[in-house]
Design an enzyme around this catalytic site. Structure first.
Site: not given
Ligand code: GLY
Length: 385
Positions: A106, A167
């Site tokens: 991320d 994601d």
């Protein structure tokens, strides 16, 4: 697309309330990196340093969104103060590079809305260095056999060497940026190989998406899928659908690979067909009737993706995507926004995951994506991704 008169009034009123709120919240939380609110006050992820393999302190995955909100405010208002406050959280994140073990897939969420935004909006050379460093860390997670970017890190009882998640499609814009900045195609090549894998393996024929796919890390074979933050394996975690929807539009923007636009449309059509009557989005489109949890993050992210998709499309489709975005945003502003001084946050019904212990809370990235979407409708967002 143009807003009609009534919608323009709604947009102006909603944005005005948001901007007024940002004026006082930005000062109140200037030394924090908020992720949510506790009793109406922003929490602070910058306290206590970096933490474990999955990241929960300074390396928590949402720590770029506060900076992102401030850069959107700087872009909208031109006020230097927002750039100054954004710089505080950007510098704090440097500690994550020092304690590299906590970092994860991320890093795009962390440094695109902070360092890349700072560099692109102000030319800050230190920010460029940070952002390229983060891009190299993300590229280093690529598994060439499975052609995926590895998610997370091993926990005490978990081997995640072969795990990839939807994601990450929203983190690879950091790699597109790095290639565009350095003129070195490696980053874009990795991003596209990952996006191709997502297109082929994650997205189902009906347009829904898996959250987690486990590959054999040695030969790249698919081992199994997991429900992840959704209700169960085979279900349809709504935030995951939106990472796919908006994520493929972004990949198309950077590469002009037509298949990315086509798959974004497939996911968008599926998403629109599943929007409930009230326009408020559940955590999972396949969750049971009870307990029924909602997630404003999915609504806000979807709205941004649909607005961007509407810019790519022919007349008829353009209206469908644009109108769906407005419907989602109006449901949020009518029912789930707190613009008062009772809370530092705005959106009230966010859920990290279906099986999370807390639901219907404020989450910073929901507020970020709502602000971004409203500014898109005004025609004055900074394109972060
Ligand atoms: N990137 C983690 C999430 O969407 O919850």
């Amino acid at each position: 697309m143009e807003l009609n008169g009534k919608d323009r009034v709604w947009l102006e009123e909603s944005l005005e309330k948001f901007l007024i709120k940002m004026e006082w919240v930005s000062e109140k939380s200037k030394n924090k990196i908020p992720s949510t609110t506790v009793n109406g006050e922003h929490d602070d992820k910058s306290i206590g340093g970096v933490s474990g393999a999955f990241g929960d302190g300074l390396n928590w995955w949402t720590n770029g969104f506060w900076g992102g909100m401030l850069w959107q405010m700087y872009h909208e208002t031109g006020k230097e103060r927002y750039a100054e406050i954004a710089g505080i959280s950007e510098k704090k994140l440097d500690q994550c590079f020092m304690d590299y073990y906590g970092l994860h897939h991320d890093v795009g969420f962390m440094w695109l809305p902070t360092a890349v935004a700072d560099y692109r909006l102000t030319g800050n050379g230190e920010s460029k260095k940070r952002a390229l460093h983060a891009a190299n860390l993300l590229a280093g997670r690529f598994n060439p056999s499975g052609r995926f970017i590895r998610a997370w890190n091993d926990g005490a009882d978990k081997d995640t060497r072969g795990w990839a998640i939807i994601d990450t499609l929203f983190n690879i814009p950091l790699l597109y940026w790095a290639s565009e900045e350095t003129d070195d195609p490696r980053y874009r090549q990795i991003a596209m190989l990952h996006a191709d894998t997502v297109m082929d393996i994650f997205i189902r024929p009906d347009g829904s998406s898996n959250h987690i796919v486990e590959f054999n890390p040695e030969n790249g074979d698919v081992v199994k899928t997991y429900g992840g933050q959704g209700y169960a394996d085979g279900s349809s975690w709504t935030r995951g659908q939106t990472w796919a929807l908006y994520g493929f539009v972004i990949s198309y923007r950077h590469t002009r690979k037509k298949e990315y636009l086509d798959i974004a449309k497939r996911v968008a059509n599926y998403f629109i067909a599943n929007i409930p009557k009230d326009g408020l989005i559940p955590v999972d489109f396949r969750q049971p009737k009870e307990p029924y949890w909602m997630d404003d993050t999915a609504a806000a992210i979807a709205a941004g993706g649909l607005i961007e998709l509407s810019k790519e499309e022919e007349e008829w489709d353009r209206e469908v995507y644009f109108n769906a975005a407005i419907r989602l945003l109006k449901a949020l502003t009518d029912h789930h926004c707190d613009f008062t001084k009772n809370s530092d946050g705005v959106l009230t019904h966010c859920s990290g995951a279906y099986h999370a212990t807390e639901h219907h809370v404020n989450l910073i990235y929901a507020d970020y994506f709502l602000l971004e979407a409203l500014l898109k409708l005004k025609g004055n967002d900074y394109f972060m991704w």
